[in-house]
Design an enzyme around this catalytic site. Structure first.
Site, PDB file in Angstrom:
ATOM      1  N   TYR A  56       0.844  -1.202   0.000  1.00 42.54           N
ATOM      2  CA  TYR A  56       0.000   0.000   0.000  1.00 42.54           C
ATOM      3  C   TYR A  56       0.878   1.251   0.000  1.00 42.54           C
ATOM      4  O   TYR A  56       1.559   1.551   0.988  1.00 42.54           O
ATOM      5  CB  TYR A  56      -0.920   0.037   1.218  1.00 42.54           C
ATOM      6  N   PRO A 203     -16.208  -4.133   2.785  1.00 40.54           N
ATOM      7  CA  PRO A 203     -17.582  -4.457   3.176  1.00 40.54           C
ATOM      8  C   PRO A 203     -18.589  -3.444   2.654  1.00 40.54           C
ATOM      9  O   PRO A 203     -19.797  -3.705   2.686  1.00 40.54           O
ATOM     10  CB  PRO A 203     -17.517  -4.446   4.702  1.00 40.54           C
ATOM     11  N   LEU A 204     -18.101  -2.302   2.158  1.00 42.19           N
ATOM     12  CA  LEU A 204     -18.978  -1.291   1.556  1.00 42.19           C
ATOM     13  C   LEU A 204     -18.915  -1.336   0.031  1.00 42.19           C
ATOM     14  O   LEU A 204     -19.281  -0.369  -0.641  1.00 42.19           O
ATOM     15  CB  LEU A 204     -18.609   0.106   2.064  1.00 42.19           C
TER      16      LEU A 204
END
Length: 323
Positions: A56, A203-204
């Protein structure tokens, strides 16, 4: 904020974690000051589970997370990952060779500024290296005190079984949400059989389930990664999200809170890690832990957004997931 157990080796974390990837890449420009404030606010709100990876921002995210959480080190659980490499020419590669496992861990420890990693995941499974060899090297890290618990990401049920037979696996991290439920068939039952926790990322739905993504710029990362964000598919998917918004509105909550509450309701062995780099969205997400969905609520969600409803595949290239 209540706690949930991941695996059977003793790891206990807040029922909601924080995914930190977006603080360093993909979702707009970096704002290290706001990201650091968001990390501190998360601790204040009871979150103790933070997720990063060496890839990242090519190391930036681990440095950011390590610096911001340093003063809370005895109160937080830091999870990071290895195996996704960015090569000198900018291309990506997956590596699970034992010598790389060891060097990647040492590099992550240095960037994070810690003497051990709480949960260390193989970010993607290397098809060229037997999982027993990779996990064997990870197990050495545990014996050497550099890592406490082991995890996998986007692994198949068969790979999970083989890995767990080599050394106990504490958690699997994979994508899971109202619109991504493919792991319900084989993987989640395997995790429950073996006593392994599940950490759902996105999860969104990469922001789509918030109801705020009506359109995206042509160069948005999500278009490049997933067919679900092609114009035609977005229009089809939006019709379902509109119906989910109606349910959320009736409950006086946001669509994001509904989506997170749905994941939390799927089992106490699940700890979702919604990502954000802003305190406002963090606070909205944290409020989801107070949302109680009744059997009727869950049935309505299932009716308007049945398993497999999403138009378009999860990724353009599915070769690195469920391996």
């Amino acid at each position: 904020m209540e706690k949930r157990k991941l695996g059977t080796q003793g790891l206990e974390v807040s029922e909601l974690g924080l995914g930190c990837m977006g603080m360093s890449q993909f979702y707009g420009p970096r704002d290290d000051k706001e990201s650091a404030a968001t990390l501190e606010r998360a601790v204040e709100l009871g979150i103790n589970f933070f997720d990063t990876a060496d890839v990242y921002g090519v190391g930036h995210n681990e440095e950011l997370v390590g610096k911001a959480l340093n003063k809370f080190r005895d109160r937080v659980i830091i999870a990071t990952k290895f195996a996704n490499q960015v090569l000198p020419d900018g291309k990506r590669a997956i590596c699970g060779r034992p010598e790389y496992v060891r060097s990647a861990c040492d590099a992550s420890l240095k960037r994070l500024g810690v003497d051990h990693i709480d949960l260390y995941y193989q970010h993607r499974v290397d098809k060229q290296v037997p999982i027993e060899e990779t996990v064997g090297a990870m197990a050495e890290l545990v014996r050497n005190g550099k890592v406490r618990y082991l995890g996998l990401s986007e692994a198949s049920a068969n790979t999970i079984r083989r890995a767990h037979a080599t050394h106990p696996i504490t958690a699997l991290q994979s994508e899971y949400s109202i619109w991504t439920r493919d792991y319900e068939d084989d993987v989640i039952p395997t995790l429950r059989e073996l006593g392994i926790g599940f950490v759902p990322f996105s999860p969104l739905g990469r922001g789509f389930l918030t109801g705020n993504l009506r359109e995206l710029p042509a160069d948005d990362m999500r278009r490049k990664v997933s067919p679900r964000f092609d114009d035609e598919n977005m229009q089809r998917n939006q019709k379902v999200v509109d119906r989910l918004q109606e349910i959320a509105r009736e409950k006086n909550i946001t669509p994001s809170q509904l989506a997170l509450a749905w994941v939390l309701a799927q089992g106490r062995d699940m700890v979702p890690i919604p990502g954000t780099k802003r305190r406002t969205y963090l606070e909205e997400n944290v409020a989801a832990v107070k949302v109680q969905l009744s059997k009727n609520d869950l049935a309505r969600i299932e009716e308007v957004a049945p398993k497999g409803f999403a138009a378009g595949g999860r990724y353009h290239d599915m070769s690195t997931v469920n391996v």
